[in-house]
Design an enzyme around this catalytic site. Structure first.
Site, PDB file in Angstrom:
ATOM      1  NE  ARG A 123      -4.253  -1.725   1.769  1.00 53.62           N
ATOM      2  CZ  ARG A 123      -4.393  -2.682   2.678  1.00 53.62           C
ATOM      3  NH1 ARG A 123      -3.619  -2.699   3.745  1.00 53.62           N
ATOM      4  NH2 ARG A 123      -5.304  -3.621   2.517  1.00 53.62           N
ATOM      5  CE  LYS A 145       0.722  14.424 -14.540  1.00 53.14           C
ATOM      6  NZ  LYS A 145       0.478  15.034 -15.864  1.00 53.14           N
ATOM      7  CE  LYS A 229       6.765  17.725 -13.744  1.00 61.53           C
ATOM      8  NZ  LYS A 229       6.857  16.547 -14.571  1.00 61.53           N
ATOM      9  NE  ARG A 243       2.025  17.444 -12.729  1.00 58.91           N
ATOM     10  CZ  ARG A 243       2.598  16.573 -11.925  1.00 58.91           C
ATOM     11  NH1 ARG A 243       2.241  16.487 -10.656  1.00 58.91           N
ATOM     12  NH2 ARG A 243       3.556  15.769 -12.356  1.00 58.91           N
ATOM     13  CG  ASN A 247      -0.263  17.922 -20.385  1.00 63.44           C
ATOM     14  OD1 ASN A 247       0.527  16.991 -20.443  1.00 63.44           O
ATOM     15  ND2 ASN A 247      -1.195  18.009 -19.461  1.00 63.44           N
ATOM     16  CG  HIS A 254       0.413  12.544 -26.292  1.00 68.92           C
ATOM     17  ND1 HIS A 254      -0.187  12.995 -25.145  1.00 68.92           N
ATOM     18  CD2 HIS A 254       1.638  12.107 -25.922  1.00 68.92           C
ATOM     19  CE1 HIS A 254       0.645  12.843 -24.125  1.00 68.92           C
ATOM     20  NE2 HIS A 254       1.764  12.320 -24.580  1.00 68.92           N
ATOM     21  CG  HIS A 268       7.285  11.995 -24.977  1.00 68.31           C
ATOM     22  ND1 HIS A 268       5.933  12.166 -25.190  1.00 68.31           N
ATOM     23  CD2 HIS A 268       7.621  12.854 -23.965  1.00 68.31           C
ATOM     24  CE1 HIS A 268       5.464  13.073 -24.333  1.00 68.31           C
ATOM     25  NE2 HIS A 268       6.462  13.501 -23.578  1.00 68.31           N
TER      26      HIS A 268
HETATM   27  N1  GLY Z   1       4.868  15.583 -17.620  1.00 67.82           N
HETATM   28  C1  GLY Z   1       3.847  16.449 -17.229  1.00 67.82           C
HETATM   29  C2  GLY Z   1       3.597  16.462 -15.758  1.00 67.82           C
HETATM   30  O1  GLY Z   1       4.394  15.943 -15.009  1.00 67.82           O
HETATM   31  O2  GLY Z   1       2.595  16.971 -15.342  1.00 67.82           O
END
Ligand code: GLY
Length: 369
Positions: A123, A145, A229, A243, A247, A254, A268
Site C-alpha cells: 500500500r 506522476k 516544474k 499543471r 502539457n 501525442h 516523445h
Molecule cells: N509531464 C507532465 C507532468 O508531469 O505533469
C-alpha cells in the site's frame, strides 16, 4: 562545477532535486539521510546497468549501503501489467518494507514503472529517482506522476506518488545518444515557452553548447526546468488546474506518437517539439499570439535539429487522422479539446472548449490538403 538543489514544495512530502556532475558516485551520501536501514533495491534497465550500475553500487557501498539490483529490458514495452506483476513480486521476495527506499535508476520507463510499483507495494513504499536521461531529469522524474501503459493508451494506469529525493547526475548524459538528448531538450524548451521568455532567449544562445556537452549549461538548464516544474507541481500536484500547462505541445504531439505506434520513428520529445511548434502556429493563426513568436519558436527547434513542421515527418498523415488522435487526449472534456496555447513566448495558457473543426482546418493548411 557547482551542485544545485531545487526543492519541490509539497508540505510533509517535499523533497530535493540535486543536480550536478558525478552525483551517482555520491548517491550513498545523498540518500543515507532518507534510509531507515542501510539497504536498498535498485531497479534499472539492461543498458543503464552497463553504463551506471557499478558506479551506483560503489556509490552506495561507500556509505555502507547494501543494494540488490533488478535489471529489466529497456523500452516502452516494460511499462506493462506483466512487468509490474514481476517487479512487485521481486521486490516482495527481496523483503522490501514500507519504510525502505527503492531506487529507480534510468529514464522515464524505469522511473514510471518503479514509481507505480512503489505506490502499490504494501500500500505504498518509498522510492528515489536517479534519472539518467535529460527528459527524465527535467520532467518525468519530477512531480510524482507514475504509470504503466494500457492496451487503450499510454500512462492510463497509474498514481501520483512522490519520490523522497531526485538525483540528476549530468555525467549520465554523456552516454546518451544525441537523438535522445535532443528529444529531452524539447522538454527544456517547453519551460521557456510556458512562462519564462528570458530562459527561452538563454536557450537560443546556449542550447547548442548544452547539447555539445557544456556541463555548466546543462546544470543551469536542468535547474531552471526543475524550478519551473517544482513551482507548478507545488501549487497543483494532482493536475486540477495549472499543471496542465506542462502539457504544452503534448496534445498535438501525442497524435503523431500514436500514429507511429509510440515507436522509435518519433521519440516523445520529438513529438513534443512538433506539438509546441503547432501550438504556437495555431495560436498565431487564431490571432492570439504574434506570428513572429511562432516563427522564432520554429527557428530554434529547427536550429537544434528537432521537428517543427508536419511535412518533416514524411508520414502521409492527414488532418483528420491527427484530429482523431487528438480527441483521445486525457484533457478532452465533454467532447471538447483542451489545448495549451500561447499569447507570447513565455505566456502559455489553458484553452478549454477548443473547436475541433477550427483545429482541423488549421491542420489541413499545415498538411497542404
Ligand atoms: N509531464 C507532465 C507532468 O508531469 O505533469
Amino acid at each position: 562545477m557547482t551542485t544545485e538543489t531545487v526543492r519541490v514544495p509539497l508540505g510533509g512530502r517535499s523533497y530535493d532535486i540535486t543536480i550536478g556532475a558525478g552525483l551517482i558516485d555520491q548517491a550513498g551520501a545523498l540518500l543515507e539521510p532518507h534510509l531507515k536501514r542501510p539497504r536498498t533495491v535498485v531497479v534499472t534497465d539492461e543498458n543503464v546497468f552497463v553504463t551506471q550500475g557499478e558506479r551506483l553500487r560503489e556509490g552506495l557501498t561507500a556509505s555502507g549501503i547494501e543494494a540488490d539490483f533488478i535489471t529489466l529490458a529497456p523500452g516502452e514495452a516494460t511499462k506493462s501489467f506483466a512487468e509490474l506483476e514481476k517487479l512487485t513480486g521481486r521486490l516482495l521476495d527481496l523483503g522490501v518494507e514500507r519504510d525502505d527506499v527503492v531506487i529507480a535508476l534510468g529514464g522515464g520507463v524505469i522511473g514510471d514503472l518503479t514509481g507505480f510499483a512503489c505506490s502499490v507495494l504494501r500500500r505504498g513504499c518509498r522510492f528515489a529517482q536517479i534519472p539518467t536521461t535529460l527528459l527524465a531529469q527535467v520532467d518525468s522524474a519530477v512531480g510524482g506522476k507514475t504509470a504503466i501503459n494500457a492496451a487503450q493508451g499510454k500512462n492510463l494506469i497509474g498514481a501520483f506518488h512522490q519520490p523522497v529525493a531526485v538525483i540528476a547526475d549530468i555525467s549520465s548524459l554523456d552516454s546518451l545518444p544525441m537523438r535522445e538528448l535532443k528529444a529531452g531538450y524539447a522538454e527544456v524548451v517547453k519551460y521557456g515557452l510556458i512562462s519564462d521568455a528570458a530562459f527561452f532567449r538563454w536557450l537560443e544562445d546556449n542550447g547548442p553548447a548544452l547539447l555539445d556537452g557544456d556541463g555548466g549549461a546543462r546544470i543551469h538548464a536542468i535547474k531552471k526546468s526543475c524550478e519551473a516544474k517544482a513551482a507548478i507541481v507545488g501549487d497543483d500536484e494532482k493536475e486540477k488546474g495549472a499543471r496542465a500547462l506542462l502539457n504544452l505541445g503534448h496534445t498535438f504531439g501525442h497524435a503523431f506518437e500514436a500514429y507511429f505506434g509510440y515507436s522509435s520513428k518519433l521519440l516523445h520529445g520529438e513529438g513534443v517539439a512538433l506539438g509546441m511548434a503547432l501550438a504556437f502556429d495555431y495560436s498565431a493563426s487564431e490571432g492570439l499570439c504574434p506570428r513572429t513568436d511562432a516563427e522564432r519558436v520554429k527557428a530554434h527547434l529547427k536550429n537544434i535539429g528537432l521537428p517543427s513542421e508536419i511535412g518533416e515527418l514524411q508520414s502521409g498523415i492527414t488532418a483528420d487522422i491527427i484530429a482523431k488522435y487528438m480527441m483521445q487526449d486525457k484533457k478532452v472534456e465533454q467532447g471538447k479539446l483542451t489545448l495549451i496555447l500561447a499569447k507570447t513566448i513565455g505566456g502559455a495558457f489553458i484553452a478549454k472548449d477548443s473547436d475541433l473543426s477550427t483545429v482541423t482546418a488549421f491542420l489541413k493548411e499545415k498538411t497542404g490538403e
